[in-house]
Design a protein around this motif. Structure first.
Motif, PDB file in Angstrom:
ATOM      1  N   ALA A  18       0.833  -1.203   0.000  1.00  0.00           N
ATOM      2  CA  ALA A  18       0.000   0.000   0.000  1.00  0.00           C
ATOM      3  C   ALA A  18       0.868   1.253   0.000  1.00  0.00           C
ATOM      4  O   ALA A  18       0.563   2.241  -0.688  1.00  0.00           O
ATOM      5  CB  ALA A  18      -0.921  -0.011   1.216  1.00  0.00           C
ATOM      6  N   ARG A  19       1.949   1.226   0.793  1.00  0.00           N
ATOM      7  CA  ARG A  19       2.847   2.387   0.815  1.00  0.00           C
ATOM      8  C   ARG A  19       3.485   2.608  -0.559  1.00  0.00           C
ATOM      9  O   ARG A  19       3.628   3.741  -1.011  1.00  0.00           O
ATOM     10  CB  ARG A  19       3.936   2.189   1.868  1.00  0.00           C
ATOM     11  N   GLN A  20       3.858   1.507  -1.197  1.00  0.00           N
ATOM     12  CA  GLN A  20       4.459   1.612  -2.522  1.00  0.00           C
ATOM     13  C   GLN A  20       3.480   2.195  -3.522  1.00  0.00           C
ATOM     14  O   GLN A  20       3.835   3.050  -4.351  1.00  0.00           O
ATOM     15  CB  GLN A  20       4.934   0.234  -2.974  1.00  0.00           C
ATOM     16  N   ALA A  21       2.223   1.740  -3.459  1.00  0.00           N
ATOM     17  CA  ALA A  21       1.197   2.263  -4.369  1.00  0.00           C
ATOM     18  C   ALA A  21       0.952   3.749  -4.121  1.00  0.00           C
ATOM     19  O   ALA A  21       0.789   4.536  -5.065  1.00  0.00           O
ATOM     20  CB  ALA A  21      -0.093   1.467  -4.200  1.00  0.00           C
ATOM     21  N   ALA A  22       0.935   4.137  -2.847  1.00  0.00           N
ATOM     22  CA  ALA A  22       0.713   5.548  -2.525  1.00  0.00           C
ATOM     23  C   ALA A  22       1.867   6.412  -3.029  1.00  0.00           C
ATOM     24  O   ALA A  22       1.653   7.510  -3.561  1.00  0.00           O
ATOM     25  CB  ALA A  22       0.552   5.711  -1.012  1.00  0.00           C
ATOM     26  N   GLU A  23       3.103   5.918  -2.875  1.00  0.00           N
ATOM     27  CA  GLU A  23       4.258   6.674  -3.352  1.00  0.00           C
ATOM     28  C   GLU A  23       4.258   6.762  -4.877  1.00  0.00           C
ATOM     29  O   GLU A  23       4.590   7.808  -5.448  1.00  0.00           O
ATOM     30  CB  GLU A  23       5.547   6.039  -2.856  1.00  0.00           C
ATOM     31  N   HIS A  24       3.868   5.669  -5.545  1.00  0.00           N
ATOM     32  CA  HIS A  24       3.785   5.699  -7.005  1.00  0.00           C
ATOM     33  C   HIS A  24       2.762   6.734  -7.459  1.00  0.00           C
ATOM     34  O   HIS A  24       3.015   7.492  -8.412  1.00  0.00           O
ATOM     35  CB  HIS A  24       3.404   4.316  -7.532  1.00  0.00           C
ATOM     36  N   ALA A  25       1.623   6.780  -6.783  1.00  0.00           N
ATOM     37  CA  ALA A  25       0.596   7.764  -7.135  1.00  0.00           C
ATOM     38  C   ALA A  25       1.100   9.186  -6.893  1.00  0.00           C
ATOM     39  O   ALA A  25       0.843  10.101  -7.689  1.00  0.00           O
ATOM     40  CB  ALA A  25      -0.675   7.501  -6.330  1.00  0.00           C
ATOM     41  N   ARG A  26       1.835   9.374  -5.793  1.00  0.00           N
ATOM     42  CA  ARG A  26       2.371  10.707  -5.500  1.00  0.00           C
ATOM     43  C   ARG A  26       3.366  11.149  -6.564  1.00  0.00           C
ATOM     44  O   ARG A  26       3.326  12.294  -7.040  1.00  0.00           O
ATOM     45  CB  ARG A  26       3.046  10.693  -4.120  1.00  0.00           C
TER      46      ARG A  26
END
Length: 273
Positions: free
Chosen positions: A28-36
């Protein structure tokens, strides 16, 4: 069997939709960072988000002079190697920025938001009017390296004059930014044996130059194939509209779009030295 009732005034823990929030997992953290990063890339006008570099190598590569870039006594005297590429199989390149003339706050925001690493090579006559700008850069994790006091053509100077230029800049960087560097780039990429001997005396271990140079409107290449290669060092300059037909943000957009399109990530030079 029922659990022990909560103490008065303490809410009983519950599960399900109303329970305490769990910390996000790594995915989830990786997905959030990718979106950012994707949002930041759109904000800065990039075609896509920059690629994430691999972890720094556990064992640093052996750095040797590029063939034909040695000087007499190179190995015998243990002189700093002059090189244009870091030995690696990973598709990474290294961004280096010279001089310090342009001090664009938008550039600092862009590189911070996109998490793009780079290395600065500074000349005091250009940076002394605003050391604070480069302290902000340093606070973002950027290494500030030596590019002499006044950016002269070093081979035209005596050994002592070259030593004054290099050691003098070492002293400035230590005083203004806390630590003297071990990395030095000769102005214009020009040097001789005295340059490297003076640099060694001043505490320099490496003298990288570059394999490609990016401008706001074009690229230039050292090698005949006019291509990026794994481990290449790329040069650009702290320049703006006074010198170019564009800003440092425009320059970085050209750089990042090309390297990302060709499957390269930008890695931190010092992680490989």
């Amino acid at each position: 069997m029922r659990g022990t009732p909560s103490c008065a005034g303490d809410p009983a823990p519950v599960t399900g939709h109303g329970g305490p929030a769990r910390p996000p997992d790594a995915r989830a953290r990786q997905a959030a960072e990718h979106a950012r990063l994707a949002a930041a890339a759109r904000r800065w006008g990039l075609a896509r988000a920059p690629l994430t570099p691999p972890a720094p190598p556990a064992r640093k590569p052996v750095i040797t002079p590029r063939d034909g870039f040695e000087v007499d006594g190179q190995e015998e005297d243990g002189l700093p190697p002059v090189f244009t590429t870091i030995p690696t199989r990973h598709k990474v390149v290294f961004l280096t920025i010279d001089d310090g003339a342009e001090k664009d706050p938008a550039f600092l925001r862009m590189m911070s938001e996109l998490k793009v690493p780079y290395t600065a090579f500074l000349s005091d006559y250009l940076v002394k009017e605003d050391y604070g700008y480069f302290r902000r850069m340093q606070a973002q994790g950027v290494t500030l390296n030596n590019h002499t006091l006044t950016h002269p053509y070093l081979p035209g100077l005596s050994y002592e004059e070259q030593k004054d230029e290099i050691c003098g800049m070492q002293a400035v960087i230590k005083k203004q930014f806390g630590k003297a560097p071990t990395v030095f780039r000769p102005p214009y990429g020009n040097y001789n044996g005295d340059t490297l001997r003076a640099a060694r005396t001043c505490g320099i271990k490496y003298a990288p130059i570059w394999d490609e140079e990016v401008f706001v409107d074009h690229w230039e290449y050292r090698d005949w194939d006019r291509r990026l290669h794994p481990g290449d060092i790329v040069l650009t300059h702290f320049r703006g509209r006074d010198d170019w037909n564009g800003t440092m943000v425009d320059d970085m957009r050209r750089f990042l779009d090309k390297v990302t399109r060709e499957g390269y990530a930008v890695a931190r030079l010092e992680d490989y030295l």
